[in-house]
Write a protein that holds these residues in place. Structure first.
Motif, PDB file in Angstrom:
ATOM      1  N   ASP A   1       0.811  -1.215   0.000  1.00  0.00           N
ATOM      2  CA  ASP A   1       0.000   0.000   0.000  1.00  0.00           C
ATOM      3  C   ASP A   1       0.847   1.268   0.000  1.00  0.00           C
ATOM      4  N   GLY A   2       2.162   1.118  -0.119  1.00  0.00           N
ATOM      5  CA  GLY A   2       3.069   2.259  -0.121  1.00  0.00           C
ATOM      6  C   GLY A   2       3.739   2.449   1.221  1.00  0.00           C
ATOM      7  N   ALA A   3       2.956   2.395   2.300  1.00  0.00           N
ATOM      8  CA  ALA A   3       3.504   2.550   3.643  1.00  0.00           C
ATOM      9  C   ALA A   3       4.105   1.253   4.154  1.00  0.00           C
ATOM     10  N   ALA A   4       3.679   0.123   3.582  1.00  0.00           N
ATOM     11  CA  ALA A   4       4.164  -1.177   4.040  1.00  0.00           C
ATOM     12  C   ALA A   4       4.021  -2.214   2.940  1.00  0.00           C
ATOM     13  N   VAL A   5       4.805  -3.280   3.079  1.00  0.00           N
ATOM     14  CA  VAL A   5       4.716  -4.451   2.209  1.00  0.00           C
ATOM     15  C   VAL A   5       4.560  -5.672   3.104  1.00  0.00           C
ATOM     16  N   GLU A   6       3.534  -6.468   2.860  1.00  0.00           N
ATOM     17  CA  GLU A   6       3.333  -7.707   3.604  1.00  0.00           C
ATOM     18  C   GLU A   6       3.439  -8.875   2.635  1.00  0.00           C
ATOM     19  N   VAL A   7       4.229  -9.873   3.031  1.00  0.00           N
ATOM     20  CA  VAL A   7       4.476 -11.037   2.169  1.00  0.00           C
ATOM     21  C   VAL A   7       3.942 -12.282   2.867  1.00  0.00           C
ATOM     22  N   GLY A   8       3.104 -13.026   2.158  1.00  0.00           N
ATOM     23  CA  GLY A   8       2.505 -14.228   2.714  1.00  0.00           C
ATOM     24  C   GLY A   8       1.234 -13.903   3.468  1.00  0.00           C
TER      25      GLY A   8
ATOM     26  N   LEU B   1      11.163   1.753   3.239  1.00  0.00           N
ATOM     27  CA  LEU B   1      10.724   0.442   3.733  1.00  0.00           C
ATOM     28  C   LEU B   1      11.856  -0.295   4.450  1.00  0.00           C
ATOM     29  N   ARG B   2      11.566  -0.750   5.658  1.00  0.00           N
ATOM     30  CA  ARG B   2      12.524  -1.503   6.465  1.00  0.00           C
ATOM     31  C   ARG B   2      11.843  -2.740   7.046  1.00  0.00           C
ATOM     32  N   GLY B   3      12.608  -3.789   7.278  1.00  0.00           N
ATOM     33  CA  GLY B   3      12.051  -4.993   7.846  1.00  0.00           C
ATOM     34  C   GLY B   3      11.563  -4.777   9.276  1.00  0.00           C
ATOM     35  N   VAL B   4      10.351  -5.233   9.557  1.00  0.00           N
ATOM     36  CA  VAL B   4       9.763  -5.128  10.897  1.00  0.00           C
ATOM     37  C   VAL B   4       9.123  -6.470  11.246  1.00  0.00           C
ATOM     38  N   ALA B   5       8.746  -6.608  12.526  1.00  0.00           N
ATOM     39  CA  ALA B   5       8.076  -7.839  12.953  1.00  0.00           C
ATOM     40  C   ALA B   5       6.723  -7.940  12.260  1.00  0.00           C
ATOM     41  N   PRO B   6       6.446  -9.062  11.599  1.00  0.00           N
ATOM     42  CA  PRO B   6       5.175  -9.198  10.870  1.00  0.00           C
ATOM     43  C   PRO B   6       4.009  -9.450  11.824  1.00  0.00           C
TER      44      PRO B   6
ATOM     45  N   GLU C   1       0.488 -11.356  13.078  1.00  0.00           N
ATOM     46  CA  GLU C   1       0.338 -12.756  13.459  1.00  0.00           C
ATOM     47  C   GLU C   1       0.223 -13.705  12.268  1.00  0.00           C
ATOM     48  N   PHE C   2      -0.508 -13.312  11.246  1.00  0.00           N
ATOM     49  CA  PHE C   2      -0.755 -14.228  10.135  1.00  0.00           C
ATOM     50  C   PHE C   2      -0.064 -13.788   8.838  1.00  0.00           C
ATOM     51  N   VAL C   3       1.062 -13.098   8.949  1.00  0.00           N
ATOM     52  CA  VAL C   3       1.834 -12.631   7.798  1.00  0.00           C
ATOM     53  C   VAL C   3       3.240 -13.202   7.892  1.00  0.00           C
ATOM     54  N   GLY C   4       3.807 -13.579   6.746  1.00  0.00           N
ATOM     55  CA  GLY C   4       5.133 -14.198   6.757  1.00  0.00           C
ATOM     56  C   GLY C   4       6.277 -13.233   6.947  1.00  0.00           C
ATOM     57  N   ALA C   5       6.233 -12.069   6.293  1.00  0.00           N
ATOM     58  CA  ALA C   5       7.289 -11.053   6.407  1.00  0.00           C
ATOM     59  C   ALA C   5       6.662  -9.693   6.150  1.00  0.00           C
ATOM     60  N   LYS C   6       7.290  -8.660   6.721  1.00  0.00           N
ATOM     61  CA  LYS C   6       6.738  -7.322   6.553  1.00  0.00           C
ATOM     62  C   LYS C   6       7.862  -6.288   6.492  1.00  0.00           C
ATOM     63  N   TYR C   7       7.672  -5.301   5.619  1.00  0.00           N
ATOM     64  CA  TYR C   7       8.546  -4.133   5.526  1.00  0.00           C
ATOM     65  C   TYR C   7       7.656  -2.909   5.669  1.00  0.00           C
ATOM     66  N   ALA C   8       8.135  -1.918   6.425  1.00  0.00           N
ATOM     67  CA  ALA C   8       7.301  -0.739   6.659  1.00  0.00           C
ATOM     68  C   ALA C   8       8.153   0.519   6.694  1.00  0.00           C
ATOM     69  N   CYS C   9       7.523   1.641   6.396  1.00  0.00           N
ATOM     70  CA  CYS C   9       8.168   2.949   6.522  1.00  0.00           C
ATOM     71  C   CYS C   9       8.026   3.387   7.983  1.00  0.00           C
ATOM     72  N   THR C  10       9.133   3.389   8.703  1.00  0.00           N
ATOM     73  CA  THR C  10       9.072   3.684  10.131  1.00  0.00           C
ATOM     74  C   THR C  10       9.675   5.049  10.446  1.00  0.00           C
TER      75      THR C  10
END
Length: 230
Positions: free
Chosen positions: A146-153, A214-219, A221-230
């Motif tokens: 969505d631009g602010a974050a990427v969720e994988v899985g 975008l930086r790696g953050v804790a995903p 509960e039901f997401v495999g990996a997440k990157y977010a603008c922090t």
């Protein structure tokens, strides 16, 4: 007798004329100062960001470089991508878009339920594993951006917006601009920029590569990996 008299008259007239020119001429020549040239208006300053790279951006590429590369692609006609097809049935997506890369390994779509955010199904060679607490059907290659974050899985009970099928092919070297996004298809992957958040991702079977804020953050509960603008 008339010819000598006429000649004498002409000579006398010429002499008077010469005396008149001499009287009106200045006694000496005064040098004329050269005119100072008017300064030309200065041209507006231009930024020199360098040539747009021809190769796909590397993982450490800065956002301006990546964005310039995406924009340098051949512009696709967005009106051709407002549809998706499944089993020979075509669905009109209205203002939303759908497309697939030439390899068929990445297909993307926007829809009303996600408020126009980009969702993609990617055939990842090494998708994130199912979280221990997740239950139901695990889709490791589901990517929400969505631009602010990427969720994988994601755990998916149904294909979501992909129920209606896939969109037209976005050829390599072509770009597609829609909403806050612009994506460019390339043999190295699909590169998508989100202008609202100045972030980007590369999607390919090799994985999901974040850019910009975008930086790696804790995903969740039901997401495999997440990157977010922090």
């Amino acid at each position: 007798m008339r010819i000598p008299v006429l000649a004498a008259a002409l000579l006398l007239l010429a002499g008077c004329s010469g005396a008149g020119d001499d009287a009106s001429a200045p006694s000496s020549l005064t040098p004329i100062s050269p005119r100072t040239p008017t300064s030309a208006p200065s041209s507006p300053a231009t930024t020199t960001s360098g040539a747009v790279p021809t190769a796909a951006p590397t993982p450490d590429a800065p956002m301006p470089e990546l964005t310039a590369w995406v924009q340098a692609g051949t512009a696709g006609d967005a009106s051709e991508f407002h549809r998706a097809t499944r089993d020979g049935v075509t669905t009109d997506l209205g203002e939303y878009v759908a497309f697939v890369t030439p390899s068929g390994k990445t297909q993307c779509m926007t829809d009303e339920k996600s408020d126009g955010a980009l969702a993609c199904l990617v055939s990842l060679s090494d998708p994130p594993p199912r979280p221990a607490q997740a239950y139901g059907e695990w889709v490791g290659g589901w990517v929400d951006f969505d631009g602010a974050a990427v969720e994988v899985g994601a755990v998916r009970a149904d294909p979501g917006q992909f129920t209606v099928g896939t969109g037209p092919e976005l050829p390599y070297g072509s770009t597609l601009k829609f909403g806050d996004y612009q994506c460019r298809s390339d043999p190295d992957g699909l590169f998508c920029v989100n202008y609202a958040h100045r972030s980007a991702v590369r999607l390919s079977d090799a994985g999901v590569q974040p850019f910009g804020c975008l930086r790696g953050v804790a995903p969740p509960e039901f997401v495999g990996a997440k990157y977010a603008c922090t």
